[in-house]
Design a protein around this motif. Structure first.
Motif, PDB file in Angstrom:
ATOM      1  N   LYS A  62       0.822  -1.219   0.000  1.00 29.01           N
ATOM      2  CA  LYS A  62       0.000   0.000   0.000  1.00 29.01           C
ATOM      3  C   LYS A  62       0.857   1.271   0.000  1.00 29.01           C
ATOM      4  O   LYS A  62       0.530   2.245  -0.671  1.00 29.01           O
ATOM      5  CB  LYS A  62      -0.926  -0.044   1.214  1.00 29.01           C
ATOM      6  N   ASP A  63       1.964   1.272   0.753  1.00 27.77           N
ATOM      7  CA  ASP A  63       2.808   2.462   0.872  1.00 27.77           C
ATOM      8  C   ASP A  63       4.081   2.385   0.037  1.00 27.77           C
ATOM      9  O   ASP A  63       4.990   3.192   0.207  1.00 27.77           O
ATOM     10  CB  ASP A  63       3.162   2.704   2.344  1.00 27.77           C
ATOM     11  N   VAL A  64       4.158   1.396  -0.842  1.00 30.91           N
ATOM     12  CA  VAL A  64       5.331   1.232  -1.713  1.00 30.91           C
ATOM     13  C   VAL A  64       5.044   1.915  -3.048  1.00 30.91           C
ATOM     14  O   VAL A  64       3.995   1.704  -3.651  1.00 30.91           O
ATOM     15  CB  VAL A  64       5.642  -0.276  -1.920  1.00 30.91           C
ATOM     16  N   GLU A  65       5.971   2.745  -3.484  1.00 30.55           N
ATOM     17  CA  GLU A  65       5.815   3.474  -4.750  1.00 30.55           C
ATOM     18  C   GLU A  65       5.923   2.494  -5.923  1.00 30.55           C
ATOM     19  O   GLU A  65       6.970   1.863  -6.116  1.00 30.55           O
ATOM     20  CB  GLU A  65       6.888   4.555  -4.895  1.00 30.55           C
ATOM     21  N   ILE A  66       4.832   2.357  -6.682  1.00 30.81           N
ATOM     22  CA  ILE A  66       4.803   1.454  -7.838  1.00 30.81           C
ATOM     23  C   ILE A  66       4.192   2.198  -9.014  1.00 30.81           C
ATOM     24  O   ILE A  66       3.082   2.719  -8.915  1.00 30.81           O
ATOM     25  CB  ILE A  66       3.994   0.174  -7.539  1.00 30.81           C
ATOM     26  N   ASP A  67       4.910   2.233 -10.105  1.00 31.42           N
ATOM     27  CA  ASP A  67       4.445   2.875 -11.340  1.00 31.42           C
ATOM     28  C   ASP A  67       4.247   1.779 -12.388  1.00 31.42           C
ATOM     29  O   ASP A  67       5.201   1.100 -12.761  1.00 31.42           O
ATOM     30  CB  ASP A  67       5.468   3.905 -11.817  1.00 31.42           C
ATOM     31  N   ILE A  68       3.014   1.591 -12.819  1.00 29.77           N
ATOM     32  CA  ILE A  68       2.705   0.618 -13.863  1.00 29.77           C
ATOM     33  C   ILE A  68       2.590   1.399 -15.161  1.00 29.77           C
ATOM     34  O   ILE A  68       1.831   2.366 -15.239  1.00 29.77           O
ATOM     35  CB  ILE A  68       1.383  -0.125 -13.553  1.00 29.77           C
ATOM     36  N   ARG A  69       3.364   0.985 -16.163  1.00 34.45           N
ATOM     37  CA  ARG A  69       3.316   1.742 -17.423  1.00 34.45           C
ATOM     38  C   ARG A  69       3.535   0.846 -18.632  1.00 34.45           C
ATOM     39  O   ARG A  69       4.154  -0.215 -18.524  1.00 34.45           O
ATOM     40  CB  ARG A  69       4.301   2.888 -17.409  1.00 34.45           C
ATOM     41  N   PHE A  70       3.017   1.327 -19.743  1.00 38.68           N
ATOM     42  CA  PHE A  70       3.205   0.610 -21.003  1.00 38.68           C
ATOM     43  C   PHE A  70       4.595   0.909 -21.548  1.00 38.68           C
ATOM     44  O   PHE A  70       5.144   1.994 -21.355  1.00 38.68           O
ATOM     45  CB  PHE A  70       2.159   1.025 -22.044  1.00 38.68           C
ATOM     46  N   LYS A  71       5.156  -0.092 -22.208  1.00 43.91           N
ATOM     47  CA  LYS A  71       6.449   0.044 -22.880  1.00 43.91           C
ATOM     48  C   LYS A  71       6.257  -0.519 -24.284  1.00 43.91           C
ATOM     49  O   LYS A  71       5.523  -1.499 -24.460  1.00 43.91           O
ATOM     50  CB  LYS A  71       7.501  -0.752 -22.097  1.00 43.91           C
ATOM     51  N   LYS A  72       6.917   0.077 -25.239  1.00 42.81           N
ATOM     52  CA  LYS A  72       6.715  -0.355 -26.628  1.00 42.81           C
ATOM     53  C   LYS A  72       6.981  -1.838 -26.803  1.00 42.81           C
ATOM     54  O   LYS A  72       6.207  -2.556 -27.414  1.00 42.81           O
ATOM     55  CB  LYS A  72       7.601   0.465 -27.565  1.00 42.81           C
ATOM     56  N   GLU A  73       8.079  -2.319 -26.220  1.00 47.54           N
ATOM     57  CA  GLU A  73       8.427  -3.739 -26.384  1.00 47.54           C
ATOM     58  C   GLU A  73       9.282  -4.205 -25.221  1.00 47.54           C
ATOM     59  O   GLU A  73      10.143  -3.484 -24.734  1.00 47.54           O
ATOM     60  CB  GLU A  73       9.206  -3.918 -27.694  1.00 47.54           C
ATOM     61  N   ILE A  74       9.006  -5.418 -24.769  1.00 45.03           N
ATOM     62  CA  ILE A  74       9.827  -6.058 -23.740  1.00 45.03           C
ATOM     63  C   ILE A  74      10.286  -7.386 -24.328  1.00 45.03           C
ATOM     64  O   ILE A  74       9.474  -8.197 -24.739  1.00 45.03           O
ATOM     65  CB  ILE A  74       9.013  -6.312 -22.449  1.00 45.03           C
ATOM     66  N   LYS A  75      11.566  -7.601 -24.362  1.00 45.13           N
ATOM     67  CA  LYS A  75      12.092  -8.837 -24.938  1.00 45.13           C
ATOM     68  C   LYS A  75      11.767 -10.039 -24.050  1.00 45.13           C
ATOM     69  O   LYS A  75      11.924  -9.989 -22.834  1.00 45.13           O
ATOM     70  CB  LYS A  75      13.598  -8.729 -25.135  1.00 45.13           C
ATOM     71  N   LYS A  76      11.292 -11.111 -24.651  1.00 44.30           N
ATOM     72  CA  LYS A  76      11.023 -12.407 -24.012  1.00 44.30           C
ATOM     73  C   LYS A  76       9.946 -12.370 -22.928  1.00 44.30           C
ATOM     74  O   LYS A  76       9.827 -13.305 -22.154  1.00 44.30           O
ATOM     75  CB  LYS A  76      12.305 -12.985 -23.402  1.00 44.30           C
ATOM     76  N   SER A  77       9.189 -11.288 -22.828  1.00 43.38           N
ATOM     77  CA  SER A  77       8.224 -11.201 -21.738  1.00 43.38           C
ATOM     78  C   SER A  77       7.067 -10.288 -22.109  1.00 43.38           C
ATOM     79  O   SER A  77       7.148  -9.507 -23.052  1.00 43.38           O
ATOM     80  CB  SER A  77       8.938 -10.665 -20.499  1.00 43.38           C
ATOM     81  N   THR A  78       5.987 -10.395 -21.340  1.00 42.86           N
ATOM     82  CA  THR A  78       4.846  -9.503 -21.530  1.00 42.86           C
ATOM     83  C   THR A  78       4.849  -8.402 -20.484  1.00 42.86           C
ATOM     84  O   THR A  78       4.384  -7.301 -20.740  1.00 42.86           O
ATOM     85  CB  THR A  78       3.530 -10.288 -21.417  1.00 42.86           C
ATOM     86  N   MET A  79       5.356  -8.706 -19.308  1.00 42.55           N
ATOM     87  CA  MET A  79       5.470  -7.727 -18.228  1.00 42.55           C
ATOM     88  C   MET A  79       6.801  -7.933 -17.525  1.00 42.55           C
ATOM     89  O   MET A  79       7.388  -9.005 -17.575  1.00 42.55           O
ATOM     90  CB  MET A  79       4.333  -7.878 -17.216  1.00 42.55           C
TER      91      MET A  79
END
Length: 192
Positions: free
Chosen positions: A31-48
């Motif tokens: 809850k108090d941990v800074e987390i930024d979820i964002r889109f990236k054009k491409e990630i090699k070998k992974s979806t996230m």
């Protein structure tokens, strides 16, 4: 596409705000941990991909910030999926898995995280351990339905090549192993 503030310490793209909030709701300790979820054009070998923001590593556990990158178009071998076409429950499952990585990172020192990064880059055995740990964190937090849904989405999808399915089978928990973990978690809850 920029992220919006979805809670005091979390941001996510507007298009997956609902899924991000749902996944985060299973992890009250973040809850108090800074987390930024964002889109990236491409990630090699992974979806996230979840990782600490480099500059925050020197601040210690309490000052760390994390980012979860989501590939804008999820390309699995030669098949491309838009995040808009992926079922909501699957997105929640993927995010839950990545939040499991963040829980794991929170338990490590800065030096431990650096070692983790090197091992992840160079050891398939360590990749398997790290990915199975992230799945385990998600299951312990009650996300088994989402994790199973995500695995089934991949393993039952005729458009996804066998080579990718084999990678999932090799590095991540199987549906059978997930059921065993659920049994262990439930037995532990009965004892408490």
């Amino acid at each position: 596409m920029s992220s919006i503030l979805i809670s005091k310490h979390h941001t996510a793209p507007e298009s997956i705000k609902k899924e991000a909030l749902e996944a985060l709701s299973f992890y009250p300790e973040l809850k108090d941990v800074e987390i930024d979820i964002r889109f990236k054009k491409e990630i090699k070998k992974s979806t996230m991909q979840a990782q600490p923001q480099f500059g925050s590593l020197l601040k210690g556990k309490m000052g760390r910030r994390y980012v979860i990158f989501i590939s804008k178009k999820i390309k699995i071998s030669n098949t491309e999926f838009s995040t808009k076409s992926i079922p909501s429950k699957v997105i929640v499952g993927w995010l839950g898995h990545e939040l499991g990585h963040i829980c794991d990172y929170q338990n490590r020192t800065t030096f431990g995280l650096i070692i983790f990064g090197f091992k992840y880059l160079f050891s398939e055995k360590f990749i398997k351990e790290a990915e199975r740990n992230a799945d385990s964190f998600a299951i312990v937090h009650g996300m088994e339905d989402y994790i199973i849904e995500t695995k089934n989405f991949i393993l039952d999808n005729a458009n996804i090549p066998e080579s990718y399915k084999n990678r999932i089978k090799r590095f991540y928990l199987s549906p059978e192993e997930i059921m065993l973990l659920i049994d262990e978690r439930d037995k532990a809850l009965e004892i408490d």
